[in-house]
Write a protein that holds these residues in place. Structure first.
Motif, short mmCIF file in Angstrom:
data_model
loop_
_atom_site.label_atom_id
_atom_site.label_comp_id
_atom_site.label_asym_id
_atom_site.label_seq_id
_atom_site.Cartn_x
_atom_site.Cartn_y
_atom_site.Cartn_z
N GLN A 279 32.63 9.59 24.43
CA GLN A 279 33.78 9.85 24.30
C GLN A 279 34.49 9.98 23.00
OE1 GLN A 279 33.47 5.14 24.96
NE2 GLN A 279 34.82 5.07 25.97
N ASP A 282 35.55 13.38 23.37
CA ASP A 282 36.63 13.52 24.09
C ASP A 282 37.93 13.67 23.82
OD1 ASP A 282 35.32 15.22 26.18
OD2 ASP A 282 34.83 12.76 27.77
N ALA A 283 37.48 12.45 21.97
CA ALA A 283 38.96 11.49 21.94
C ALA A 283 40.04 13.11 20.60
CB ALA A 283 38.72 10.73 20.44
#
Length: 321
Positions: A279, A282-283
């Motif tokens: 995550q 992907d942020a």
């Protein structure tokens, strides 16, 4: 060029979890625009919401800018600022030359450190900051001299000063600091000659290398549920048999058998890291580096946030963009 193309094509055919995490994290230019959080362990994790220490401050200069490793948890960046100011004002140390901290999103690096992955490790040169601003080229090419006597495990008295000891011990005195890593010769020098408050000498740990810089490791910040803490150091000063061992032949002995052929570089799958690191990758990134560059206080300015402080100006022309 073609090698990079082939690597990119191969990576595109692999699921993200199988791709080399060193490549995934080592190529991110900006941090994740999220709340600050160290995730995982110092040698197996990543960093959310990292901020950058400016290339220049009143009492520091960042080195090796092309590596893009001057990012850290906001607590670490604030601690380096505090250390630089207090050491300059009270310890006779004119300023810090700051080495590697972490990559923008932490994670494993393409070269060098096994640790420095969660924004809570930082390297400080044992060279005092000069009274002028180094050029971009000097920051890349300047060698960090050892404080050891040539061919010896002992500190060279012509290179070591009392200010070196005061700087290291000040860093160890901060309650947020878990450990300070130094060469065994430096630890021995502190054991033998440091005349100030020795309460925190046990935090200063001997380790291979670290004769031209020392390594600050912070504790997991309060409330960082995803951060894996390290076992606290044992009580005592560490000026005992455990230190004496470093001055025997055993730690430096060469293996009897010839070393095998160098192994092929190991791919570190993303799945080896905590799940939250996917995550982090992907942020979204912040609007600019300036928006997440330290300028005092203890927190970053996140996009859309009014809290914190105004970004400091980035030097122009900025070296090694």
């Amino acid at each position: 060029m073609w090698g990079a193309v082939v690597i990119a094509l191969l990576a595109a055919e692999l699921p993200a979890t199988a791709q080399d995490a060193k490549e995934l994290f080592g190529t991110r230019a900006l941090p994740a625009a999220t709340a600050p959080a160290p995730i995982g362990f110092y040698s197996k994790g990543c960093l959310a919401g990292g901020i950058a220490i400016p290339t220049d401050g009143p009492t520091w200069q960042a080195m090796r800018l092309s590596r893009n490793r001057r990012w850290g948890h906001p607590d670490m960046i604030a601690l380096l600022d505090r250390l630089s100011r207090e050491a300059a004002a009270q310890d006779g140390w004119p300023g810090l030359l700051v080495g590697d901290i972490s990559q923008p999103r932490g994670g494993p690096m393409l070269s060098g450190h096994a640790s420095h992955q969660i924004g809570l490790d930082a390297d400080i040169w044992l060279t005092p900051m000069p009274n002028r601003r180094l050029t971009a080229r000097e920051r890349e090419d300047t060698e960090a001299p050892s404080v050891l006597a040539d061919g010896s495990l002992q500190v060279d008295p012509n290179r070591w000063t009392e200010a070196h000891g005061r700087l290291i011990m000040r860093a160890a005195s901060y309650p947020q600091v878990e450990r300070i890593f130094v060469h065994p010769g430096i630890k021995q020098k502190l054991c033998d000659s440091y005349s100030g408050d020795r309460t925190h000498l046990g935090k200063v740990r001997p380790i291979y290398g670290h004769h031209y810089h020392f390594h600050i490791r912070m504790k997991c910040p309060d409330g960082s549920s995803g951060c894996t803490a390290q076992q606290p150091v044992a009580s005592g000063s560490g000026c005992d048999a455990s230190l004496a061992w470093w001055f025997t032949e055993e730690p430096w002995a060469q293996p009897d058998d010839p070393p095998p052929a160098p192994p092929k570089p190991r791919i570190t799958p993303l799945s080896d890291l905590p799940r939250a690191c996917a995550q982090v990758l992907d942020a979204a990134a912040p609007a600019s580096e300036a928006a997440v560059t330290y300028a005092g206080g203890t927190q970053a300015v996140l996009p859309g946030s009014a809290a914190g402080f105004a970004p400091v100006p980035i030097p122009t022309p900025r070296p090694f963009q």
